[in-house]
Design an enzyme around this catalytic site. Structure first.
Site, mmCIF file in Angstrom:
data_model
loop_
_atom_site.group_PDB
_atom_site.id
_atom_site.type_symbol
_atom_site.label_atom_id
_atom_site.label_comp_id
_atom_site.label_asym_id
_atom_site.label_seq_id
_atom_site.Cartn_x
_atom_site.Cartn_y
_atom_site.Cartn_z
ATOM 1 N N ARG A 58 23.915 -12.025 -5.650
ATOM 2 C CA ARG A 58 22.893 -12.528 -5.020
ATOM 3 C C ARG A 58 22.878 -11.869 -3.359
ATOM 4 N NH1 ARG A 58 22.237 -17.363 -2.947
ATOM 5 N NH2 ARG A 58 23.478 -18.211 -4.590
ATOM 6 N N TYR A 111 -3.883 -8.041 -1.485
ATOM 7 C CA TYR A 111 -3.464 -8.316 -2.932
ATOM 8 C C TYR A 111 -3.819 -9.982 -3.212
ATOM 9 C CZ TYR A 111 -1.158 -9.086 -7.194
ATOM 10 O OH TYR A 111 -0.483 -9.529 -8.431
ATOM 11 N N ASP A 183 1.976 -3.520 3.943
ATOM 12 C CA ASP A 183 2.217 -3.308 2.369
ATOM 13 C C ASP A 183 1.737 -1.874 1.966
ATOM 14 O OD1 ASP A 183 1.954 -3.370 -0.436
ATOM 15 O OD2 ASP A 183 1.461 -5.348 -0.592
ATOM 16 N N LYS A 208 5.057 -0.384 -9.017
ATOM 17 C CA LYS A 208 3.787 0.523 -9.144
ATOM 18 C C LYS A 208 4.650 2.170 -9.117
ATOM 19 C CE LYS A 208 1.453 -3.289 -9.307
ATOM 20 N NZ LYS A 208 1.761 -4.156 -8.167
HETATM 21 N N1 PLP Z 1 1.003 -5.750 -3.147
HETATM 22 C C1 PLP Z 1 0.071 -5.154 -3.743
HETATM 23 C C2 PLP Z 1 -0.825 -3.942 -3.056
HETATM 24 C C3 PLP Z 1 -0.132 -5.125 -5.073
HETATM 25 O O1 PLP Z 1 -1.130 -4.309 -5.767
HETATM 26 C C4 PLP Z 1 0.770 -5.945 -5.828
HETATM 27 C C5 PLP Z 1 0.733 -6.150 -7.192
HETATM 28 O O2 PLP Z 1 -0.443 -5.673 -7.902
HETATM 29 C C6 PLP Z 1 1.720 -6.574 -5.191
HETATM 30 C C7 PLP Z 1 1.888 -6.484 -3.822
HETATM 31 C C8 PLP Z 1 2.565 -7.832 -5.816
HETATM 32 O O3 PLP Z 1 3.593 -7.022 -6.386
HETATM 33 P P1 PLP Z 1 4.412 -7.386 -7.764
HETATM 34 O O4 PLP Z 1 3.451 -7.533 -8.671
HETATM 35 O O5 PLP Z 1 5.372 -6.461 -7.821
HETATM 36 O O6 PLP Z 1 4.921 -8.838 -7.602
#
Ligand code: PLP
Length: 400
Positions: A58, A111, A183, A208
């Protein structure tokens, strides 16, 4: 590998040396929970931070560290950190850099689960936030408060594809000594490197494009050593949303082909966006590569290419949008993005369903908005499927 090697070389070689691993071309996976100390004093020194070395997975793991080093190199940051999901990364950063009564300034669209997290931080810990359109520097400055610690943004914003000028935001943040957290999931460092434009922390849902094959859920954070060390020692260590060594290995593998995949995603999306724009059943298309898109000039300045995501509105209401999606034969109805398969989803009832209707409308997430993650299939086949569904949508509207 030389320090000034090109991106395409760095995705393959950075963070790993076969010399230190019996010549193994592919990096080894270290599926161990703990690490044996040669003696008690070594354990004491490692816990005290006086000696380099692993303690417990961890707190650090060799395979995970290879990935952390690779993503740090690609984003141009000092240090990377790996998490068990994109949301584990987002929450570790937001909670790690704020305390009760602080304030976060956030782009108007984010998101859905990031939106949910902001609500939770407010309700539980009184960390306030404002969601604002970040196009006008004066509007941003007007919303900065003495307790503002973070400007958090997505660009392109999920799912409206609106862009934020990173250099402009970086300059404002520097004046007020606020950290800019971006992000960068939609772009990956192949298309956009926020740290070069004045941002402080980059976050990825590595689920992604970085993974790229729809087989892992993971998150990454990159930034300066001091800030990343703080997150590692607090919200990562003590909340514990870490990445498994096997997932790190999948991402090390995924990264090797990132530039090749991204180029194909970008080529295919450009072709599909042009076709959608011409179709009579489509009301509007939101795509950073479209010269008529309102934020096209920002895309030209800060993105190397326009990415693989397209949002568009079909003529009609929520039911029409759902019927349209249901007519797909090749395209998969699924959330997530950045996979080899083209994925289609309905943000208002899926990824952004947690956002209340009024806030959704303000963000531009209307009931007829559809998001497309253009995959790696032949672009003609992707279009053929979309076109037959659009034609069927026209036929249904004519018979009503
Ligand atoms: N940020 C964006 C732009 C996303 O599209 C997503 C998920 O779709 C996330 C964060 C969250 O990621 P995770 O699903 O890997 O937790």
């Amino acid at each position: 590998m030389r320090k000034d090697s090109k991106f395409e070389t760095k995705v393959i070689h950075s963070g790993y040396s076969s010399d230190q691993h019996h010549g193994a071309l592919a990096p080894p996976i270290f599926p161990t929970s703990t690490f044996v100390f040669p003696n008690a004093e070594t354990g004491e020194q490692r816990f005290a931070g006086e000696q380099e070395g692993y303690i417990y997975s961890r707190l650090g793991n060799p395979t995970v560290k290879m990935l952390e080093e690779r993503i740090a190199v690609l984003e141009g940051g000092e240090k990377g950190l790996a998490f068990g999901s994109g949301m584990a990364a987002v929450s570790a950063v937001l909670m790690g850099l704020t305390k009760s009564d602080d304030h976060i300034l956030c782009s108007q669209g984010v998101y859905g689960c990031t939106f949910g997290l902001l609500q939770m931080l407010k309700e539980k810990y009184n960390v306030e936030h404002n969601l604002i359109a970040m196009s006008d520097p004066d509007v941003i400055k007007a919303h900065i408060q003495p307790n503002t610690k973070i400007i958090f943004l997505e660009t392109p914003i999920n799912p409206t594809m609106a862009l934020v000028d990173l250099e402009m935001v970086g300059k404002i943040a520097a004046k007020y000594n606020i950290k800019v957290v971006v992000d960068n999931t939609f772009c990956t460092p192949y298309l956009q490197r926020p740290l070069e434009l004045g941002s402080h922390i980059v976050i990825h849902s590595a689920t992604k494009y970085i993974g790229g094959h729809g087989d892992v859920v993971a998150g990454l954070v990159v930034g300066d050593r001091e800030t990343v060390d703080l997150i590692a020692a607090t919200t990562q260590k003590d909340i514990g949303g870490i990445m498994s060594p096997f997932d790190a290995w999948l991402l090390l593998r995924g990264l090797k082909t990132l530039p090749v995949r991204m180029d194909r995603h970008c080529d295919n999306a450009m072709y599909i966006a042009e076709k959608l724009k011409e179709h009579p059943a489509v009301e509007s298309v939101y795509f950073p590569g479209d010269p008529e898109f309102i934020d096209y000039p920002i895309a030209q300045r800060q993105m190397d290419r326009s990415g693989g995501l397209i949002s568009f509105k079909i003529k009609g209401n929520r039911k029409d949008a759902q019927n349209f999606i249901n007519s797909m034969k090749l395209l998969k109805i699924a959330v997530s993005l950045g996979d080899a398969e083209t994925l289609i989803q309905h943000p208002a009832t899926m990824t952004h369903a947690v956002v209340p209707h009024e806030a959704r409308e303000r963000m531009g997430i209307t009931d007829n908005l559809i998001r497309l993650s253009v995959g790696l299939e032949a672009k003609e086949d992707i279009w053929e499927d979309l076109e037959q569904a659009l034609q069927s949508h026209i036929r249904k509207s004519e018979t009503v």
